[in-house]
Design an enzyme around this catalytic site. Structure first.
Site, mmCIF file in Angstrom:
data_model
loop_
_atom_site.group_PDB
_atom_site.id
_atom_site.type_symbol
_atom_site.label_atom_id
_atom_site.label_comp_id
_atom_site.label_asym_id
_atom_site.label_seq_id
_atom_site.Cartn_x
_atom_site.Cartn_y
_atom_site.Cartn_z
ATOM 1 N N LYS A 65 -1.944 -17.573 -15.861
ATOM 2 C CA LYS A 65 -0.947 -18.482 -15.292
ATOM 3 C C LYS A 65 0.266 -17.699 -14.785
ATOM 4 C CE LYS A 65 -3.319 -22.200 -16.301
ATOM 5 N NZ LYS A 65 -4.593 -21.586 -16.721
HETATM 6 C C1 PLP Z 1 -5.163 -27.617 -15.175
HETATM 7 C C2 PLP Z 1 -5.188 -27.011 -16.551
HETATM 8 N N1 PLP Z 1 -4.987 -27.805 -17.614
HETATM 9 C C3 PLP Z 1 -4.972 -27.322 -18.863
HETATM 10 C C4 PLP Z 1 -5.194 -25.986 -19.125
HETATM 11 C C5 PLP Z 1 -5.241 -25.522 -20.537
HETATM 12 O O1 PLP Z 1 -4.281 -24.576 -20.851
HETATM 13 P P1 PLP Z 1 -4.572 -23.488 -21.993
HETATM 14 O O2 PLP Z 1 -5.610 -22.549 -21.472
HETATM 15 O O3 PLP Z 1 -3.235 -22.841 -22.190
HETATM 16 O O4 PLP Z 1 -5.031 -24.222 -23.203
HETATM 17 C C6 PLP Z 1 -5.389 -25.113 -18.031
HETATM 18 C C7 PLP Z 1 -5.553 -23.656 -18.193
HETATM 19 O O5 PLP Z 1 -6.370 -23.054 -18.695
HETATM 20 C C8 PLP Z 1 -5.420 -25.648 -16.727
HETATM 21 O O6 PLP Z 1 -5.650 -24.858 -15.683
#
Ligand code: PLP
Length: 392
Positions: free
Chosen positions: A196
């Site tokens: 990210k």
């Molecule tokens: C659109 C979206 N929602 C939720 C997530 C979940 O985030 P995390 O990987 O920090 O749990 C991500 C990323 O992986 C994502 O791209």
């Protein structure tokens, strides 16, 4: 005596241009080393400092750091009171965590289509058509860090008396009319996963304008307990009660310090991403067989988390991706739609625009310190792949 062994990454492909790339400058290493030297590693003063910095940065009245974006999404769904019998309208074109976080509460995700083949975000019109008497919330996803139809969804939620939740995983640094994404709804969750814009490995942040909801989120983040280890350590409390069925979704201090160090560079890095997106759009303007998605929109300052293109009908998208991989240019596709996964396929609606986009999109490499010659190589390789027998 401990034997120290070097850790190797194993056989990682030798990309000439990878999809994304994490650079950790010495100041970040120092910020984390300072925490390690302090001897206080679990959630405490660095986390509080990050939360205040994130509130100032986004303008959100309440920010709470969490262990990852998925935990954050689950927390906002739980704190919004979602449960069995409720329905939540959500795009299928998202990372599956957006959908899972709804399902964790017992509520039912109801998929709605995207706005267009080049506008791969939740359509407010499609969201409205998916509303039933059981609908309690809409979850908007800032695809690639773009606001999409945020304002129309806000208006829809208000008009129909629904909760608006925001998956702002891609949206660190995204603004619409000067207002940070994630501050348009009842609550939002950001992701700090490595790939990210504000990447720290694993981490995330939830934000809300609502003080009561913030108190509920704080409780649920740490087992429903009324005090934290840090409160007891600094003598602010000596015991605790448990008043809700909570989770352990706490972040830790090294990652909080890393996030705060990286937050200071986020606007500058997003600005550079924006310049690179402008270069991509200009370079691809005359290339046959492909068109950039995610058009610039009035008043929007996206984080430019992703740069995606859509190939013409009849172009073999997977062959184009394979040709790029052969030239050691890494690509991806965001996303395999959730309604096509076995777990969610039963009774899923027809989503023709989502299906078309998912069949024809390619995500090209993009990161703040990508060089122009790396980017030129991506464009040349893509142009050659489109001109080759890949075109049916
Ligand atoms: C659109 C979206 N929602 C939720 C997530 C979940 O985030 P995390 O990987 O920090 O749990 C991500 C990323 O992986 C994502 O791209």
């Amino acid at each position: 005596m401990l034997a120290l062994t070097a850790i190797t990454l194993g056989p990682v492909p030798d990309w000439r241009v990878s999809l994304t790339d994490v650079v950790v400058p010495e100041e970040d290493v120092e910020a984390v080393a300072d925490v390690l030297r302090s001897g206080w590693l679990s959630m405490g003063p660095r986390t509080e400092s990050l939360e205040r910095a994130f509130e100032a940065y986004t303008g959100a009245p309440h920010a709470l750091a969490v262990t990852n974006g998925t935990a954050g999404l689950h927390l906002i769904c739980a704190a919004a009171g979602l449960g069995p019998g409720d329905e939540v309208v959500v795009p299928s074109l998202t990372f599956v965590a957006s959908v899972n976080s709804i399902a964790y509460t017992g509520a039912r995700p109801v998929f709605a289509d995207i706005a267009g083949l080049h506008e791969p975000w939740l359509s407010a019109e499609a969201a409205e058509a998916a509303i039933t008497p059981r609908t309690k919330a809409i979850m908007n996803v800032a695809y690639g860090g773009h606001p999409g139809e945020t304002e129309a969804l806000r208006e829809l939620a208000d008009r129909r008396g629904l909760v608006l939740l925001e998956d702002a995983a891609h949206a660190a640094g995204s603004r619409l009319g000067g207002r940070h994404l994630g501050t348009f709804g009842t609550a939002a969750a950001f992701s700090f996963f490595s790939n990210k814009n504000l990447g720290i490995g694993e981490g995330g942040m939830v934000v809300t304008p609502d003080e009561e909801l913030a108190a509920q989120l704080r409780l649920l983040r740490s087992h429903g307990m009324t005090t934290l280890t840090w409160d007891r350590h600094r003598g602010h409390a000596s015991g605790y009660d448990v008043v809700a069925l909570g989770f352990n979704y706490r972040i830790d201090e090294p990652r909080a310090a890393l996030a705060e160090a990286r937050l200071a560079r986020l606007d500058e890095e997003n600005r550079r991403r924006g310049e690179l997106v402008g270069r991509y759009r200009a370079a691809l303007a005359g290339v046959e067989g492909v068109e950039p998605a995610l058009p610039p929109a009035e008043g929007a300052e996206p984080s430019h988390h992703l740069f995606t293109v859509v190939v013409d009908e009849g172009v073999d998208r997977d062959a184009v991706r394979a040709a790029l991989a052969e030239a050691r240019v890494q690509t991806s596709m965001h996303y395999p739609p959730a309604h096509a996964f076995s777990i969610y396929a039963d009774g899923a609606p027809s989503l023709p625009v989502t299906d078309a986009y998912a069949a024809r999109t390619i995500t090209l490499p993009l990161y703040a310190h990508m060089t122009e010659s790396q980017q030129d190589l991506v464009v040349e390789t893509l142009t050659a792949a489109l001109a080759a027998p890949a075109r049916a």
